[in-house]
Design an enzyme around this catalytic site. Structure first.
Site, PDB file in Angstrom:
ATOM      1  N   TYR A 147       0.613  -1.261   0.048  1.00 29.56           N
ATOM      2  CA  TYR A 147      -0.014   0.033   0.034  1.00 29.56           C
ATOM      3  C   TYR A 147       0.980   1.345  -0.019  1.00 29.56           C
ATOM      4  CZ  TYR A 147      -3.821   3.324   1.703  1.00 29.56           C
ATOM      5  OH  TYR A 147      -4.726   4.275   1.972  1.00 29.56           O
ATOM      6  N   GLY A 150       3.123   1.529  -3.273  1.00 29.15           N
ATOM      7  CA  GLY A 150       2.102   1.611  -4.427  1.00 29.15           C
ATOM      8  C   GLY A 150       1.585   3.081  -4.326  1.00 29.15           C
ATOM      9  N   LYS A 151       1.282   3.658  -3.135  1.00 33.77           N
ATOM     10  CA  LYS A 151       0.850   4.951  -3.306  1.00 33.77           C
ATOM     11  C   LYS A 151       1.846   6.064  -3.527  1.00 33.77           C
ATOM     12  CE  LYS A 151      -3.502   4.569  -2.088  1.00 33.77           C
ATOM     13  NZ  LYS A 151      -4.880   5.435  -2.809  1.00 33.77           N
ATOM     14  N   ARG A 188     -10.472  -1.476  10.526  1.00 36.14           N
ATOM     15  CA  ARG A 188     -10.032  -0.121  10.720  1.00 36.14           C
ATOM     16  C   ARG A 188     -10.431   0.264  12.338  1.00 36.14           C
ATOM     17  NH1 ARG A 188     -10.110   3.425   5.269  1.00 36.14           N
ATOM     18  NH2 ARG A 188     -12.116   1.947   4.727  1.00 36.14           N
ATOM     19  N   GLY A 209      -1.423   1.043  23.136  1.00 39.97           N
ATOM     20  CA  GLY A 209      -2.339   1.983  23.082  1.00 39.97           C
ATOM     21  C   GLY A 209      -1.754   3.402  22.888  1.00 39.97           C
ATOM     22  N   THR A 212      -0.554   7.205  18.263  1.00 38.72           N
ATOM     23  CA  THR A 212      -1.589   8.295  17.871  1.00 38.72           C
ATOM     24  C   THR A 212      -1.891   7.920  16.436  1.00 38.72           C
ATOM     25  OG1 THR A 212       0.087   9.975  17.292  1.00 38.72           O
ATOM     26  CG2 THR A 212      -0.553   9.740  19.730  1.00 38.72           C
ATOM     27  N   ARG A 213      -3.222   8.724  16.318  1.00 37.08           N
ATOM     28  CA  ARG A 213      -3.777   8.906  15.039  1.00 37.08           C
ATOM     29  C   ARG A 213      -4.609  10.173  14.835  1.00 37.08           C
ATOM     30  NH1 ARG A 213      -0.819   5.434  14.273  1.00 37.08           N
ATOM     31  NH2 ARG A 213      -1.021   3.410  12.829  1.00 37.08           N
ATOM     32  N   ASP A 275       3.516  -0.669  12.486  1.00 43.16           N
ATOM     33  CA  ASP A 275       2.259   0.103  12.914  1.00 43.16           C
ATOM     34  C   ASP A 275       2.858   1.442  13.063  1.00 43.16           C
ATOM     35  OD1 ASP A 275      -0.491  -0.637  13.871  1.00 43.16           O
ATOM     36  OD2 ASP A 275       0.159   1.305  14.596  1.00 43.16           O
TER      37      ASP A 275
HETATM   38  P1  NAD Z   1     -13.022   1.797   0.359  1.00 42.88           P
HETATM   39  O1  NAD Z   1     -12.103   0.480   0.384  1.00 42.88           O
HETATM   40  O2  NAD Z   1     -14.147   1.770   1.098  1.00 42.88           O
HETATM   41  O3  NAD Z   1     -12.869   2.341  -0.962  1.00 42.88           O
HETATM   42  C1  NAD Z   1     -11.940   1.835  -2.026  1.00 42.88           C
HETATM   43  C2  NAD Z   1     -12.982   1.429  -3.260  1.00 42.88           C
HETATM   44  O4  NAD Z   1     -11.982   1.233  -4.178  1.00 42.88           O
HETATM   45  C3  NAD Z   1     -13.827   0.356  -2.738  1.00 42.88           C
HETATM   46  O5  NAD Z   1     -14.995   0.574  -3.403  1.00 42.88           O
HETATM   47  C4  NAD Z   1     -13.120  -0.910  -3.836  1.00 42.88           C
HETATM   48  O6  NAD Z   1     -14.208  -1.614  -4.242  1.00 42.88           O
HETATM   49  C5  NAD Z   1     -12.497  -0.061  -4.943  1.00 42.88           C
HETATM   50  N1  NAD Z   1     -11.464  -0.760  -5.561  1.00 42.88           N
HETATM   51  C6  NAD Z   1     -10.526  -1.416  -5.138  1.00 42.88           C
HETATM   52  N2  NAD Z   1      -9.617  -2.008  -6.271  1.00 42.88           N
HETATM   53  C7  NAD Z   1     -10.142  -1.477  -7.262  1.00 42.88           C
HETATM   54  C8  NAD Z   1      -9.805  -1.523  -8.509  1.00 42.88           C
HETATM   55  N3  NAD Z   1      -8.685  -2.572  -8.940  1.00 42.88           N
HETATM   56  N4  NAD Z   1     -10.688  -1.323  -9.433  1.00 42.88           N
HETATM   57  C9  NAD Z   1     -11.878  -0.685  -9.306  1.00 42.88           C
HETATM   58  N5  NAD Z   1     -12.130  -0.153  -8.034  1.00 42.88           N
HETATM   59  C10 NAD Z   1     -11.162  -0.726  -6.888  1.00 42.88           C
HETATM   60  O7  NAD Z   1     -11.637   2.794   1.258  1.00 42.88           O
HETATM   61  P2  NAD Z   1     -12.058   4.248   1.484  1.00 42.88           P
HETATM   62  O8  NAD Z   1     -11.509   4.389   2.766  1.00 42.88           O
HETATM   63  O9  NAD Z   1     -13.199   4.815   1.103  1.00 42.88           O
HETATM   64  O10 NAD Z   1     -10.729   4.879   0.601  1.00 42.88           O
HETATM   65  C11 NAD Z   1     -10.914   5.556  -0.536  1.00 42.88           C
HETATM   66  C12 NAD Z   1      -9.363   6.119  -1.140  1.00 42.88           C
HETATM   67  O11 NAD Z   1      -8.915   6.999  -0.084  1.00 42.88           O
HETATM   68  C13 NAD Z   1      -8.510   5.023  -1.134  1.00 42.88           C
HETATM   69  O12 NAD Z   1      -7.530   5.462  -2.373  1.00 42.88           O
HETATM   70  C14 NAD Z   1      -7.517   5.007  -0.066  1.00 42.88           C
HETATM   71  O13 NAD Z   1      -6.419   4.579  -0.266  1.00 42.88           O
HETATM   72  C15 NAD Z   1      -7.653   6.683   0.067  1.00 42.88           C
HETATM   73  N6  NAD Z   1      -7.234   6.924   1.620  1.00 42.88           N
HETATM   74  C16 NAD Z   1      -8.244   6.663   2.651  1.00 42.88           C
HETATM   75  C17 NAD Z   1      -8.064   7.077   3.772  1.00 42.88           C
HETATM   76  C18 NAD Z   1      -9.136   6.600   5.041  1.00 42.88           C
HETATM   77  O14 NAD Z   1      -8.724   6.803   6.060  1.00 42.88           O
HETATM   78  N7  NAD Z   1     -10.418   6.494   4.856  1.00 42.88           N
HETATM   79  C19 NAD Z   1      -6.805   7.686   4.160  1.00 42.88           C
HETATM   80  C20 NAD Z   1      -6.005   7.662   3.217  1.00 42.88           C
HETATM   81  C21 NAD Z   1      -6.111   7.502   1.934  1.00 42.88           C
HETATM   82  N1  UDP Z   2      -5.691  -0.758  16.218  1.00 42.02           N
HETATM   83  C1  UDP Z   2      -6.098  -1.299  17.334  1.00 42.02           C
HETATM   84  N2  UDP Z   2      -6.884  -2.283  17.420  1.00 42.02           N
HETATM   85  C2  UDP Z   2      -7.843  -2.360  16.342  1.00 42.02           C
HETATM   86  C3  UDP Z   2      -7.464  -2.136  15.165  1.00 42.02           C
HETATM   87  C4  UDP Z   2      -6.501  -0.849  15.173  1.00 42.02           C
HETATM   88  O1  UDP Z   2      -5.538  -0.892  18.353  1.00 42.02           O
HETATM   89  O2  UDP Z   2      -8.750  -3.287  16.506  1.00 42.02           O
HETATM   90  C5  UDP Z   2      -4.736   0.345  15.900  1.00 42.02           C
HETATM   91  C6  UDP Z   2      -3.677   0.151  14.855  1.00 42.02           C
HETATM   92  O3  UDP Z   2      -2.510  -0.815  15.413  1.00 42.02           O
HETATM   93  C7  UDP Z   2      -3.242   1.456  14.622  1.00 42.02           C
HETATM   94  C8  UDP Z   2      -4.121   2.312  14.799  1.00 42.02           C
HETATM   95  O4  UDP Z   2      -5.247   1.554  15.690  1.00 42.02           O
HETATM   96  O5  UDP Z   2      -2.321   1.879  15.442  1.00 42.02           O
HETATM   97  C9  UDP Z   2      -4.994   2.744  13.289  1.00 42.02           C
HETATM   98  O6  UDP Z   2      -5.384   1.570  12.628  1.00 42.02           O
HETATM   99  P1  UDP Z   2      -6.064   1.523  11.134  1.00 42.02           P
HETATM  100  O7  UDP Z   2      -6.159   0.010  10.851  1.00 42.02           O
HETATM  101  O8  UDP Z   2      -7.442   2.143  11.530  1.00 42.02           O
HETATM  102  O9  UDP Z   2      -5.319   2.351  10.441  1.00 42.02           O
HETATM  103  P2  UDP Z   2      -3.701   2.810  10.116  1.00 42.02           P
HETATM  104  O10 UDP Z   2      -3.546   4.168  10.493  1.00 42.02           O
HETATM  105  O11 UDP Z   2      -3.084   1.847  10.931  1.00 42.02           O
HETATM  106  O12 UDP Z   2      -3.510   2.442   8.675  1.00 42.02           O
END
Ligand code: NAD
Ligand code: UDP
Length: 319
Positions: A147, A150-151, A188, A209, A212-213, A275
Site C-alpha cells: 500500500y 504503491g501509493k 480499521r 495503545g 496516535t492517529r 504500525d
Molecule cells: P474503501 O475500501 O471503502 O474504498 C475503495 C474503493 O475502491 C472500494 O469501493 C473498492 O471496491 C474500490 N476498488 C479497489 N480496487 C479496485 C480496482 N482495482 N478497480 C476498481 N475499484 C477498486 O476505502 P476508502 O476509505 O473509501 O478509501 C478511498 C481512497 O482513499 C483509497 O484510495 C484510499 O487509499 C484513500 N485513503 C483513505 C483513507 C481513510 O482513512 N479512509 C486514508 C488515506 C487514503
Molecule cells: N488498532 C487497534 N485495534 C484495532 C484496530 C486498529 O489498536 O482493533 C490500531 C492500529 O494498530 C493502529 C491504529 O489503531 O495503531 C489505526 O489503525 P487502522 O487500521 O485504523 O489504520 P492505520 O492508520 O494503521 O492505517
C-alpha cells in the site's frame, strides 16, 4: 451557475467515494462511478442508482478505461490494512496500474485528475506533525509496503505526467478518515472499536495503545477533496487533508466505550508490524491554499458513526 461537468469517481462505491459521488451530484455534476466492488458495495450507492445524472459501472482500474470525462477522482484502492494485505500484489497493481490508466485517460481527454494519496506515504514518521515536504520513513519490504509504496509510486507517476505531459494533476494526502459506510469488518480502528462496543465484545487495543492517529470525519474530507479539484491549474499539491486533533488509540477506545455505554472492556493485543507510532497532519497548506479546515469534532463524528452501525446491526438482527 456552475457549469455541469462530467466527473469520474474511481472507487466510487467505497466509503469515501460514495460520499463524494453524493456531494458532486448535489452540486449539479454528472457522476460516473467506477468500482470493482473489492471492498466497496452497491449498497453504498443504492440511493443514487435512480438519479438521472448518476451512472455505476463495474470495472477494475488495473485495466484501461475509455470514457469521456472532465474530472477524475482516483480513489480506487483497498484502504484498510486487513483489506490491502489480503492480496498485496493486487494492491500494488491497483495503486500503480490504476494510476497509469487514469493518468492515460486524463491525458487523452485532457481531464483534471486528482489522486487519493495517503498519510501512509510518510511511513512511521520521524517528523511530527507531518508536513508535505517530509519524504517519509517507509519500509519497502514489509506487510504494509504494498500500500505505502504503491501509493508513493502513484504520486511519482502523477508528478511525472505533469512534468512530461503537462497534465492538470492534484494530489491529496488523506489522513485517517472515518464515518458511516465504513465496512463493519474492515478492521480499521474506528469501525472495529464501534462494532466491538455495540456487541459488548472486548475492545482490542494493539500494542500499549499509546500510538496516535488523527481522525477526520468523512464530510470534512470530501469538502477538502472538492476544493482541491477546483483550484487553479498551477495548484498540484501534495496537500495534506486531515483533522489535526491527535488522540492515542487507548483514548479513542475509552471515548467509544463512553459514547456507546457498552459493557466491553479493553484487551491488549500485539502491535502489528510497522504500525506507525504517531500521525498528525500539518494542514497549514490546505488552510492557505484551499481555505479549508475540518469542522466536525471527533465526539460529534463518532456519534454519527455509532448511530450508523447501530442501525446496520439492527437490520442484520432483523433479517
Ligand atoms: P474503501 O475500501 O471503502 O474504498 C475503495 C474503493 O475502491 C472500494 O469501493 C473498492 O471496491 C474500490 N476498488 C479497489 N480496487 C479496485 C480496482 N482495482 N478497480 C476498481 N475499484 C477498486 O476505502 P476508502 O476509505 O473509501 O478509501 C478511498 C481512497 O482513499 C483509497 O484510495 C484510499 O487509499 C484513500 N485513503 C483513505 C483513507 C481513510 O482513512 N479512509 C486514508 C488515506 C487514503
Ligand atoms: N488498532 C487497534 N485495534 C484495532 C484496530 C486498529 O489498536 O482493533 C490500531 C492500529 O494498530 C493502529 C491504529 O489503531 O495503531 C489505526 O489503525 P487502522 O487500521 O485504523 O489504520 P492505520 O492508520 O494503521 O492505517
Amino acid at each position: 451557475m456552475e457549469t455541469q461537468r462530467r466527473v469520474l469517481v474511481t472507487g466510487g462505491a467505497g466509503f469515501i467515494g460514495s460520499f463524494l459521488c453524493e456531494a458532486l451530484l448535489a452540486r449539479g455534476q454528472e457522476v460516473l462511478c467506477v468500482d470493482n466492488f473489492y471492498t466497496g458495495t452497491r449498497r453504498n450507492v443504492e440511493q443514487l442508482i435512480d438519479h438521472k445524472r448518476f451512472e455505476l459501472v463495474r470495472h477494475d482500474v488495473t485495466f484501461p478505461l475509455y470514457v469521456e470525462v472532465d474530472d477524475i477522482y482516483n480513489l480506487a484502492c483497498p484502504a484498510s490494512p486487513i483489506h490491502y494485505q489480503r492480496d498485496p500484489v493486487q494492491t500494488t497493481k491497483t495503486a500503480v496500474h490504476g494510476a497509469i490508466n487514469m493518468l492515460g485517460l486524463a491525458k487523452r481527454v485532457k481531464a483534471r485528475v486528482l489522486q487519493a494519496s495517503t498519510s501512509e506515504i510518510y511511513g512511521d514518521p520521524q517528523v511530527h506533525p507531518q508536513t508535505e515536504d517530509y519524504w517519509g520513513n517507509a519500509n519497502m519490504i514489509g506487510p504494509r509496503s504494498c500500500y505505502d509504496e504503491g501509493k508513493r509510486c502513484a504520486e511519482t507517476l502523477f508528478f511525472d505526467y505533469r512534468r512530461q505531459h503537462g497534465l492538470r494533476i492534484k494530489v491529496a494526502r488523506i489522513f485517517n478518515t472515518y464515518g458511516p459506510r465504513m465496512q463493519p469488518n474492515d478492521g480499521r480502528v474506528v469501525s472495529h472499536f464501534i462494532m466491538q462496543a455495540l456487541k459488548n465484545e472486548p475492545i482490542t487495543v494493539f500494542g500499549d495503545g499509546n500510538q496516535t492517529r488523527s481522525f477526520c470525519f468523512v464530510d470534512d474530507l470530501v469538502d477538502g477533496l472538492m476544493r482541491l479539484m477546483d483550484t487553479k491549474d498551477d495548484v498540484t499539491g501534495p496537500i495534506n487533508l486531515g483533522n489535526p486533533g491527535e488522540f492515542t488509540i487507548r483514548a479513542l477506545a475509552e471515548r467509544v466505550i463512553a459514547l456507546t455505554g457498552t459493557r466491553s472492556r479493553i484487551e491488549y493485543r500485539p502491535l502489528p508490524v510497522d504500525d506507525p507510532k504517531q500521525r498528525q497532519p500539518d494542514i497549514t497548506r490546505a488552510n492557505k491554499v484551499l481555505g479549508w479546515e475540518p469542522a466536525i469534532a471527533l465526539e460529534d463524528g463518532l456519534k454519527l458513526t455509532i448511530a450508523y452501525f447501530e442501525k446496520l446491526l439492527s437490520q442484520t438482527d432483523a433479517s
